[in-house]
Enzyme design. Sequence first.
Site, PDB file in Angstrom:
ATOM      1  N   SER A  24       0.798  -1.004   0.220  1.00 24.52           N
ATOM      2  CA  SER A  24       0.247   0.148   0.166  1.00 24.52           C
ATOM      3  C   SER A  24       0.709   1.078  -0.057  1.00 24.52           C
ATOM      4  O   SER A  24       0.464   1.629  -0.980  1.00 24.52           O
ATOM      5  CB  SER A  24      -0.993  -0.054   0.983  1.00 24.52           C
ATOM      6  OG  SER A  24      -1.824   1.123   1.434  1.00 24.52           O
ATOM      7  N   ASP A  79       4.597  -4.136   9.959  1.00 25.82           N
ATOM      8  CA  ASP A  79       5.168  -2.947  11.182  1.00 25.82           C
ATOM      9  C   ASP A  79       5.793  -4.887  11.928  1.00 25.82           C
ATOM     10  O   ASP A  79       6.915  -4.824  12.183  1.00 25.82           O
ATOM     11  CB  ASP A  79       4.273  -2.770  12.135  1.00 25.82           C
ATOM     12  CG  ASP A  79       4.094  -1.403  11.199  1.00 25.82           C
ATOM     13  OD1 ASP A  79       4.881  -0.864  11.346  1.00 25.82           O
ATOM     14  OD2 ASP A  79       2.349  -1.518  11.217  1.00 25.82           O
ATOM     15  N   HIS A 104       6.038   4.460  10.368  1.00 21.64           N
ATOM     16  CA  HIS A 104       4.773   4.335  11.599  1.00 21.64           C
ATOM     17  C   HIS A 104       5.972   4.003  12.579  1.00 21.64           C
ATOM     18  O   HIS A 104       6.905   3.673  12.193  1.00 21.64           O
ATOM     19  CB  HIS A 104       3.997   3.351  11.174  1.00 21.64           C
ATOM     20  CG  HIS A 104       2.762   2.764  12.651  1.00 21.64           C
ATOM     21  ND1 HIS A 104       2.939   3.348  13.319  1.00 21.64           N
ATOM     22  CD2 HIS A 104       2.381   2.186  12.876  1.00 21.64           C
ATOM     23  CE1 HIS A 104       2.456   2.966  14.384  1.00 21.64           C
ATOM     24  NE2 HIS A 104       2.140   2.467  14.102  1.00 21.64           N
ATOM     25  N   ASP A 187      -1.826   7.037  16.604  1.00 16.41           N
ATOM     26  CA  ASP A 187      -1.770   6.609  15.603  1.00 16.41           C
ATOM     27  C   ASP A 187      -2.905   4.557  16.689  1.00 16.41           C
ATOM     28  O   ASP A 187      -3.596   4.358  15.717  1.00 16.41           O
ATOM     29  CB  ASP A 187      -0.911   5.373  14.920  1.00 16.41           C
ATOM     30  CG  ASP A 187      -1.476   5.172  13.101  1.00 16.41           C
ATOM     31  OD1 ASP A 187      -2.212   5.700  12.833  1.00 16.41           O
ATOM     32  OD2 ASP A 187      -1.039   3.552  13.053  1.00 16.41           O
ATOM     33  N   GLU A 191      -6.705   3.894  16.145  1.00 13.80           N
ATOM     34  CA  GLU A 191      -6.714   2.499  15.131  1.00 13.80           C
ATOM     35  C   GLU A 191      -8.231   1.495  16.166  1.00 13.80           C
ATOM     36  O   GLU A 191      -8.943   0.895  15.692  1.00 13.80           O
ATOM     37  CB  GLU A 191      -5.527   2.075  14.072  1.00 13.80           C
ATOM     38  CG  GLU A 191      -5.207   1.240  15.599  1.00 13.80           C
ATOM     39  CD  GLU A 191      -4.291   1.259  14.385  1.00 13.80           C
ATOM     40  OE1 GLU A 191      -3.917   1.876  12.995  1.00 13.80           O
ATOM     41  OE2 GLU A 191      -2.998   0.634  14.534  1.00 13.80           O
ATOM     42  N   GLU A 227     -26.156   2.543   6.403  1.00 14.48           N
ATOM     43  CA  GLU A 227     -25.727   3.859   6.627  1.00 14.48           C
ATOM     44  C   GLU A 227     -24.702   5.363   7.080  1.00 14.48           C
ATOM     45  O   GLU A 227     -24.649   5.841   7.499  1.00 14.48           O
ATOM     46  CB  GLU A 227     -27.215   4.644   7.774  1.00 14.48           C
ATOM     47  CG  GLU A 227     -28.316   4.113   6.265  1.00 14.48           C
ATOM     48  CD  GLU A 227     -29.367   4.875   6.901  1.00 14.48           C
ATOM     49  OE1 GLU A 227     -29.136   5.952   6.958  1.00 14.48           O
ATOM     50  OE2 GLU A 227     -30.341   3.944   6.781  1.00 14.48           O
TER      51      GLU A 227
HETATM   52  P1  NDP Z   1       1.733  -4.111   2.653  1.00 13.83           P
HETATM   53  O1  NDP Z   1       0.912  -5.182   3.741  1.00 13.83           O
HETATM   54  O2  NDP Z   1       0.503  -2.433   1.630  1.00 13.83           O
HETATM   55  O3  NDP Z   1       2.560  -3.910   1.650  1.00 13.83           O
HETATM   56  C1  NDP Z   1       3.809  -4.780   2.749  1.00 13.83           C
HETATM   57  C2  NDP Z   1       5.184  -5.056   1.617  1.00 13.83           C
HETATM   58  O4  NDP Z   1       6.130  -5.760   2.656  1.00 13.83           O
HETATM   59  C3  NDP Z   1       4.394  -5.308   0.829  1.00 13.83           C
HETATM   60  O5  NDP Z   1       5.413  -4.949  -0.835  1.00 13.83           O
HETATM   61  C4  NDP Z   1       5.456  -6.793   0.971  1.00 13.83           C
HETATM   62  O6  NDP Z   1       5.085  -8.079  -0.323  1.00 13.83           O
HETATM   63  C5  NDP Z   1       6.434  -6.722   1.451  1.00 13.83           C
HETATM   64  N1  NDP Z   1       7.117  -7.525   2.508  1.00 13.83           N
HETATM   65  C6  NDP Z   1       6.508  -8.370   2.925  1.00 13.83           C
HETATM   66  N2  NDP Z   1       7.447  -9.551   3.835  1.00 13.83           N
HETATM   67  C7  NDP Z   1       8.542  -8.705   2.996  1.00 13.83           C
HETATM   68  C8  NDP Z   1       9.832  -9.729   3.492  1.00 13.83           C
HETATM   69  N3  NDP Z   1       9.714 -10.608   4.594  1.00 13.83           N
HETATM   70  N4  NDP Z   1      10.730  -8.936   3.164  1.00 13.83           N
HETATM   71  C9  NDP Z   1      10.538  -7.953   2.559  1.00 13.83           C
HETATM   72  N5  NDP Z   1       9.655  -7.668   1.410  1.00 13.83           N
HETATM   73  C10 NDP Z   1       8.558  -8.275   2.287  1.00 13.83           C
HETATM   74  O7  NDP Z   1       2.410  -2.585   4.451  1.00 13.83           O
HETATM   75  P2  NDP Z   1       1.400  -1.140   4.016  1.00 13.83           P
HETATM   76  O8  NDP Z   1       2.072   0.061   3.122  1.00 13.83           O
HETATM   77  O9  NDP Z   1       0.696  -1.327   4.608  1.00 13.83           O
HETATM   78  O10 NDP Z   1       2.423  -1.045   5.492  1.00 13.83           O
HETATM   79  C11 NDP Z   1       3.606  -0.288   4.850  1.00 13.83           C
HETATM   80  C12 NDP Z   1       4.166   0.526   6.532  1.00 13.83           C
HETATM   81  O11 NDP Z   1       2.866   1.999   6.569  1.00 13.83           O
HETATM   82  C13 NDP Z   1       3.642  -0.108   8.000  1.00 13.83           C
HETATM   83  O12 NDP Z   1       4.983   0.683   8.994  1.00 13.83           O
HETATM   84  C14 NDP Z   1       2.392   0.739   7.996  1.00 13.83           C
HETATM   85  O13 NDP Z   1       2.060   0.660   9.118  1.00 13.83           O
HETATM   86  C15 NDP Z   1       2.499   1.631   7.423  1.00 13.83           C
HETATM   87  N6  NDP Z   1       0.927   2.807   7.534  1.00 13.83           N
HETATM   88  C16 NDP Z   1       0.226   2.428   6.503  1.00 13.83           C
HETATM   89  C17 NDP Z   1      -0.855   2.701   5.806  1.00 13.83           C
HETATM   90  C18 NDP Z   1      -1.570   2.262   4.596  1.00 13.83           C
HETATM   91  O14 NDP Z   1      -2.159   3.002   4.780  1.00 13.83           O
HETATM   92  N7  NDP Z   1      -1.776   1.137   4.672  1.00 13.83           N
HETATM   93  C19 NDP Z   1      -0.860   4.475   6.208  1.00 13.83           C
HETATM   94  C20 NDP Z   1       0.616   4.809   7.019  1.00 13.83           C
HETATM   95  C21 NDP Z   1       1.941   4.045   7.362  1.00 13.83           C
HETATM   96  P3  NDP Z   1       4.634  -9.388  -1.037  1.00 13.83           P
HETATM   97  O15 NDP Z   1       3.445  -9.268  -1.090  1.00 13.83           O
HETATM   98  O16 NDP Z   1       4.989 -10.335  -1.118  1.00 13.83           O
HETATM   99  O17 NDP Z   1       3.868 -10.455   0.574  1.00 13.83           O
HETATM  100 MG    MG Z   2      -3.402   6.016  11.882  1.00 14.88          MG
HETATM  101 MG    MG Z   3      -1.960   2.512  11.896  1.00 15.54          MG
END
Ligand code: NDP
Ligand code: MG
Ligand code: MG
Length: 336
Positions: A24, A79, A104, A187, A191, A227
């Site tokens: 994401s 995380d 984060h 945060d 949540e 709603e």
């Molecule tokens: P996602 O779950 O969407 O994406 C995680 C990514 O990490 C994927 O590309 C995944 O690849 C990869 N990954 C998972 N395990 C490994 C590994 N062992 N080695 C290498 N790559 C790996 O995460 P988010 O984007 O939601 O969250 C990322 C950070 O951003 C977190 O710290 C979160 O708290 C923060 N955050 C997120 C928000 C959001 O909107 N989602 C908003 C603000 C902050 P694969 O496809 O192979 O699983």
């Molecule tokens: Mg938040």
């Molecule tokens: Mg959060």
Amino acid sequence: MLYDKDVTTNYLQGKTLAFVGYGSQGHAQANNLRDSGYDVVVGVRPGKSFEAAKTDGFRVMSVAEAAQQADWVQMLTPDEVMSDVYKNEVEPYLKPGDVLGFSHGFNVHYKEIVPPDFVDVVMMAPKGPGNLCRRTYKEGFGVPALYGYFQDYSGHAEDLSKEFAKGNGAARAGLLKTSFKEETEEDLFGEQNVLMGGVTALIETGFEVLTEAGYSPQLAYFEVEHEMKLICDLIYEGGFNKMYADCSNTSEYGSYVVGPKVVGAESKQAMKDALENIQNGKFAKEFMDDYRNGFKNLYKMRERSANSLLSEVGEQLRERMPFVKEADKYSTPQSA
Ligand code: NDP
Ligand code: MG
Ligand code: MG
């Protein structure tokens, strides 16, 4: 709040930025920073994300290779896996003066990750999901973000975090300064108590009370879940004032009189307890313990939620309302 015109330094120019994870936030930030003119590489394990980043035209490699090439490593895995990825594939390659970036503060604040003292540790936390960050960037806007630093080795860590946020389009909407501690705690509080935990428990309890009193599950679903969006949209657009102005006087009166009884002293105390468990690290420990135990609790609770009567009824009803899916248009993963 700071805006584009307030961010005037240029420390980020010429640096190679590695995005670890292409989910994401990873996909949104990598694309936005590349479009802002920065040199970007993506480090991720083989699989779905790896292929998506390649399709989007990035130089994609293992996390370790990306960490070796980069001056800035932006940690964007989930995380719970971040500290393992960091220890095995990032930390060994950090050079003096590198920047370690987060969206984060969880891992740094709770000391799952303890960075060496010769790097800057900075934060850029967008206040919205990745797809919204990407879409608004392309439309010429942005999602506001929090910026700040945990460790200032270079003497300009704060400027770096602001420049990075500007590159992500966030300074078009506004930047707000924070600390790792503050961002992490607020945060988690939001949540757990209001946005997800609070809202789902409220919907679930309302659904139970109606169905246990003999009202049909379908009727109850429309009333307490469907709603919800309408009300949230009005609050989002114009606060409580707009929401009340658009609703009937009957509903407004009932809201003032009954709402504080439903979420009253008991709920406030529960929220205070939750905040305490966030501040003293109990929640973080419980979450990481469950992860290290194979996420047994998480999967059990997820199963219970997915198979509830509310979930089943909602799924059936949404089948016949394809228009509600439009709301998802910008939150499906990986649409760079
Ligand atoms: P996602 O779950 O969407 O994406 C995680 C990514 O990490 C994927 O590309 C995944 O690849 C990869 N990954 C998972 N395990 C490994 C590994 N062992 N080695 C290498 N790559 C790996 O995460 P988010 O984007 O939601 O969250 C990322 C950070 O951003 C977190 O710290 C979160 O708290 C923060 N955050 C997120 C928000 C959001 O909107 N989602 C908003 C603000 C902050 P694969 O496809 O192979 O699983
Ligand atoms: Mg938040
Ligand atoms: Mg959060």
